[in-house]
Design a protein around this motif. Structure first.
Motif, mmCIF file in Angstrom:
data_model
loop_
_atom_site.group_PDB
_atom_site.id
_atom_site.type_symbol
_atom_site.label_atom_id
_atom_site.label_comp_id
_atom_site.label_asym_id
_atom_site.label_seq_id
_atom_site.Cartn_x
_atom_site.Cartn_y
_atom_site.Cartn_z
ATOM 1 N N ALA A 93 10.227 28.373 19.443
ATOM 2 C CA ALA A 93 9.934 27.095 20.107
ATOM 3 C C ALA A 93 8.541 27.070 20.720
ATOM 4 O O ALA A 93 8.361 26.773 21.897
ATOM 5 C CB ALA A 93 11.003 26.776 21.169
ATOM 6 N N LEU A 94 7.547 27.386 19.898
ATOM 7 C CA LEU A 94 6.160 27.292 20.350
ATOM 8 C C LEU A 94 5.500 26.092 19.684
ATOM 9 O O LEU A 94 5.820 25.760 18.541
ATOM 10 C CB LEU A 94 5.386 28.559 19.951
ATOM 11 N N ALA A 95 4.604 25.440 20.408
ATOM 12 C CA ALA A 95 3.791 24.379 19.805
ATOM 13 C C ALA A 95 2.614 25.068 19.130
ATOM 14 O O ALA A 95 1.729 25.595 19.797
ATOM 15 C CB ALA A 95 3.325 23.388 20.862
ATOM 16 N N ASP A 96 2.617 25.077 17.810
ATOM 17 C CA ASP A 96 1.654 25.869 17.039
ATOM 18 C C ASP A 96 0.203 25.506 17.293
ATOM 19 O O ASP A 96 -0.686 26.319 17.095
ATOM 20 C CB ASP A 96 1.928 25.696 15.536
#
Ligand SMILES: Nc1ncnc2c1ncn2[C@@H]1O[C@H](COP(=O)(O)OP(=O)(O)O)[C@@H](O)[C@H]1O
Ligand SMILES: [Mg+2]
Lengths: 252, 444
Positions: A93-96
């Motif tokens: 759940a990382l914002a790339d």
């Protein structure tokens, strides 16, 4: 490990269905402070879905969640964070497109007195915590899409650890890691446990489970097969539970 | 927990002696190479049109104060909306309705300031333009919020909602006054569209330029202080000085250009007569200075840049674009964000309608026709990625300038026919996106 008194977390009779699929079917588990509870089961058993009810990603169709003996309502991830529940999701759940610091503080940005985000303060904090977790981490000013799997995992773990969680949920935290990095995560889990956190650990490697967990809960087809004290069973017993869906006779 | 425990790849103290001077300059100043490329392309377009004029037509008319001033005014309407479109596209949506919102809010404002307000306040009342403009912004924001609600809370794709909006609001614009044009608008309101009186003059432009330079230097110094406080690597002093000189130089250059464009003789005569000036009007040089629409665009650009880079709101816009699921898991209310983003887009469309109808000195139901396409093209040429997650406000404004320059340039070199302009802009759009794809592959 003597678990007496009020559990830190109690999930009572949780059920959630997607369409016709009962992803979690009347499951009850609990977790004490300073304890690691392993969640095991085949892919699709419902482990991730169960913990997502606790982390606020899903809202259970029925059942209760108790924190320190008091029933709480967790409707969204903010409610969970307010209860000091932190989660490392299987998908990370990382914002790339954002850098490590922006991801670490996402939703909880440090702001200046005027309310503007304080990027340099966040980067400084990120450097501090990552130095502890992963001394080789250098890529602070690039989007996390440019990081390796292990580095991304470090960011996700740092985010969960930074905010003084009392309850930590780790969904396959070592899936993307090599042996050396897996060891670092193991050490971290032991350190956090010693600090008194309660940890739900979803983990496939039975050796890690035997090494790290105090108790293990096994799920199959959305249902709870059973929960055992790890030091009272063998790894064969647990594997048997996962495969057969039955509790071993001696621990039952 | 890194896969390669040795060899840090991006350590700050990289030895750059082997780099050529340009690469070393870019690294030291930390300038965005993509932005440098866009500015370079823009300058090439300007030079190209000018030289074409010199060589083929015998006079270069592109790089003149008059043309550059007009270009700046023409950029304002599209540029104001392009800054909002950046947010919409970053969050993986699209807004096809902005041109029609311009038409509708323009008509609402036209009726309000010409047919309604003078009845109550009296013709030419100083509050008319204020009430009108604020109403335009509010109507635009409400329409945008309604679109955003349908998209976020009713899960209708933005393409469909705003395609519907494109038709609905254009039709509604016609019905507001049965297709009639409303003109002229309130005289003070008209100043918001530019023209000799709708510009801030020589002194005003110098004040803006100098304050701008002070702000630039203050921002650079503040960034340096913050880095030092946290012991991050500092830019070399020469790089800071070069940055300050380049940006302030560009700003002062712009002041010189707009101040070199004088009022036309007819206006000067009227002005001289009205103010009792006795000198021969032919000898009076009155500068335009920055046009008011350009000042509005500048204010919007600054506010939107602060919003996107310095506030939580902006951070969440990027996060939603990068990974909507992760944003939601981080506790961001992604639906509410979407509604707010479309509402902001609607409000900026209302502001664009203020400038466009003021500039035209009338409200027509065709105002802003096809504008959505140029707005989207500007944002995309300016580096906003349709895949989401990537885009800048300054990029959108440079993109708008590129597209406006192509249109203006075609007219100036004698291809004023709309068909040529469409072909050139269309090709430029595809080419810009293709170059961007190549660029992103290369830096990976
Ligand atoms: N958002 C969802 N929509 C539909 N089905 C889902 C969703 N999330 C999980 N499921 C289903 O629920 C079941 C349990 O999945 P999951 O909790 O991810 O299992 P595990 O983590 O144990 O591998 C699977 O059958 C999966 O397909
Ligand atoms: Mg899972």
């Amino acid at each position: 490990m003597a678990n007496s008194g009020t559990p830190l977390v109690e999930l009572r009779d949780i059920s959630i269905a997607f369409g016709g699929i009962k992803a979690v079917d009347h499951v009850s588990i609990d977790l004490y402070a300073g304890e690691v509870v392993g969640l095991l089961g085949h892919n699709g058993a419902g482990k991730s879905t169960l913990i997502k009810c606790l982390s606020g990603a899903y809202k259970a169709d029925s059942g209760q969640i108790l924190i320190n003996g008091k029933e709480v309502e967790i409707k969204n991830p903010r409610d969970a964070r307010a209860q000091n529940i932190e989660t490392i999701y299987q998908t990370l759940a990382l914002a790339d497109n954002l850098d490590a610091a922006s991801n670490l503080f996402l939703g909880r940005e440090l702001v200046s007195p005027l309310g503007f985000v304080d990027d340099s303060a966040m980067e400084a904090e990120t450097r501090k915590i990552l130095k502890r977790l992963n001394p080789n981490f250098r890529k602070f000013n690039v989007p996390v899409s440019a990081l390796s799997g292990g580095q991304r995992q470090s960011v996700a773990i740092a985010r969960a650890v930074y905010f003084n969680a009392k309850i930590l949920i780790m969904d396959e935290p070592t899936a993307a890691l090599g042996p050396q990095e897996t060891n670092m995560v193991s050490e971290l889990i032991q350190e956090l446990k010693a600090q008194g956190l309660g940890i739900f650990l979803i983990e496939h490697d039975i050796h890690n489970v035997m090494k790290l967990c105090d108790r293990a809960s096994v799920m199959k087809n959305g249902q709870l097969v059973g929960t055992v004290n790890v030091d009272e069973v063998t790894d064969e017993d647990i594997l048997g539970m996962i495969i057969l869906g039955k509790k071993p006779a001696k621990a039952a | 927990m890194t896969t390669t425990p040795t060899a840090p790849q991006h350590a700050p103290q990289v030895n750059d002696a082997h780099l050529n001077p340009l690469a070393r300059f870019i690294r030291a100043t930390e300038l965005d190479t993509r932005m440098l490329g866009m500015v370079g392309a823009l300058l090439m377009i300007w030079l190209g049109f000018h030289l074409y004029g010199v060589l083929v037509n015998g006079n270069g008319v592109f790089l003149t104060p008059r043309n550059l001033w007009n270009l700046s005014v023409q950029t304002a309407v599209t540029g104001i909306m392009a800054t909002g479109m950046v947010l919409v596209i970053i969050t993986r949506n699209i807004d096809l309705s902005v041109g029609s919102i311009v038409g509708f809010t323009g008509m609402v404002m036209g009726i309000l300031q010409v047919n309604i307000l003078p009845q109550y306040l009296g013709l030419g009342h100083p509050m008319i333009w204020v009430i009108t403009a604020i109403t335009g912004l509010i109507v635009g924001a409400l329409i945008g919020a309604f679109h955003g609600w349908l998209i976020a809370y009713r899960a209708i794709p933005s393409f469909i909602v705003t395609l519907g909006g494109l038709l609905v609001w254009r039709g509604a614009a016609f019905l507001t006054a049965d297709g009639k044009t409303i003109s002229p608008v309130d005289p003070t309101f008209a100043l918001l569209g530019g023209g000799p009186y709708g510009a801030i003059g020589s002194t005003g432009s110098w004040i803006v330029g100098i304050l701008g330079c002070i702000a630039i230097i203050w921002i650079l110094m503040r960034a340096r202080v913050a880095r030092r406080k946290h012991q991050f690597a500092l830019r070399p002093m020469w790089a800071e000085a070069t940055l300050a000189a380049l940006t302030c130089g560009a700003l002062i250059g712009a002041v010189l250009v707009v101040n070199a464009y004088p009022w036309p003789i007819g206006i000067v005569k009227t002005y001289a007569a009205a103010n009792g000036l006795t000198a021969d009007p032919a000898t009076i040089f009155i500068s335009h200075g920055f046009a008011i629409p350009v000042m509005i665009l500048a204010a919007v650009a600054i506010a939107m840049t602060i919003l996107m880079t310095r506030t939580r709101f902006g951070r969440y816009v990027f996060a939603i674009g990068g990974n909507p699921e992760a944003a939601a898991l981080a506790g961001i209310n992604t639906r509410w964000m979407t509604l707010k983003i479309f509402s902001l887009m609607g409000m900026l469309s209302g502001l664009a309608a203020v400038v466009a109808s003021a500039r035209l000195n009338s409200a027509t139901n065709a105002l802003g026709d096809l504008e959505e396409l140029y707005v989207i093209a500007s944002a995309v040429v300016g580096g906003t990625s349709l895949a989401g997650g990537v885009g800048t406000i300054y990029g959108a404004i440079i993109g708008t300038l590129v597209i406006q320059s192509l249109q203006t340039g075609m007219v100036l070199i004698g291809y004023g026919d709309g068909s040529y302009r469409k072909i050139v802009v269309g090709i430029a759009l595809v080419l810009a996106v293709y170059l961007d794809i190549l660029y992103r592959k290369k830096i990976k």
